[in-house]
Design a protein around this motif. Structure first.
Motif, PDB file in Angstrom:
ATOM      1  N   LEU A   1      21.716  16.930 -24.717  1.00 50.06           N
ATOM      2  CA  LEU A   1      21.902  18.142 -25.529  1.00 50.06           C
ATOM      3  C   LEU A   1      20.674  19.034 -25.447  1.00 50.06           C
ATOM      4  O   LEU A   1      20.795  20.249 -25.267  1.00 50.06           O
TER       5      LEU A   1
ATOM      6  N   LYS B   1      20.443  20.883 -22.409  1.00 48.31           N
ATOM      7  CA  LYS B   1      21.593  21.797 -22.285  1.00 48.31           C
ATOM      8  C   LYS B   1      22.524  21.413 -21.134  1.00 48.31           C
ATOM      9  O   LYS B   1      23.162  22.271 -20.524  1.00 48.31           O
TER      10      LYS B   1
ATOM     11  N   ILE C   1      24.960  19.083 -21.716  1.00 54.20           N
ATOM     12  CA  ILE C   1      26.227  18.846 -22.403  1.00 54.20           C
ATOM     13  C   ILE C   1      26.216  19.661 -23.697  1.00 54.20           C
ATOM     14  O   ILE C   1      25.187  20.208 -24.085  1.00 54.20           O
ATOM     15  N   LYS C   2      27.374  19.695 -24.350  1.00 45.75           N
ATOM     16  CA  LYS C   2      27.492  20.392 -25.626  1.00 45.75           C
ATOM     17  C   LYS C   2      28.119  19.446 -26.645  1.00 45.75           C
ATOM     18  O   LYS C   2      28.762  18.470 -26.277  1.00 45.75           O
TER      19      LYS C   2
ATOM     20  N   SER D   1      30.566  19.412 -30.185  1.00 44.58           N
ATOM     21  CA  SER D   1      31.514  20.227 -30.949  1.00 44.58           C
ATOM     22  C   SER D   1      31.090  20.339 -32.402  1.00 44.58           C
ATOM     23  O   SER D   1      30.310  19.531 -32.910  1.00 44.58           O
TER      24      SER D   1
ATOM     25  N   TYR E   1      31.515  15.174 -27.835  1.00 39.38           N
ATOM     26  CA  TYR E   1      30.603  15.702 -26.833  1.00 39.38           C
ATOM     27  C   TYR E   1      31.421  16.125 -25.620  1.00 39.38           C
ATOM     28  O   TYR E   1      32.389  15.475 -25.259  1.00 39.38           O
TER      29      TYR E   1
END
Length: 65
Positions: free
Chosen positions: A46, A49, A51-52, A54, A64
């Motif tokens: 994270l 940056k 992955i993101k 929710s 994720y």
């Protein structure tokens, strides 16, 4: 060890690209690691940056992707 962590991170990213949004428990099961270590890897991904996360939750866990 650096090489091992980057391999695990890549495995997580590839899993999310293939499977779509996932819970940390499912990711831990897929990479055959504890939830604690998986959470640490997800946190690093994270911050990088790669992955993101929710806003929505399922139970107490966020998805994720």
């Amino acid at each position: 060890m650096v090489q091992d962590t980057s391999l695990i991170k890549n495995k997580i990213v590839n899993l999310l690209e293939k499977e779509g949004p996932s819970l940390p428990v499912k990711i831990a099961r897929e990479i055959e690691s504890s939830s604690l270590f998986t959470s640490a890897f997800l946190s690093e991904l994270l911050s990088e940056k790669r992955i993101k996360m929710s806003i929505m939750k399922i139970g107490n866990s966020r998805l994720y992707f």
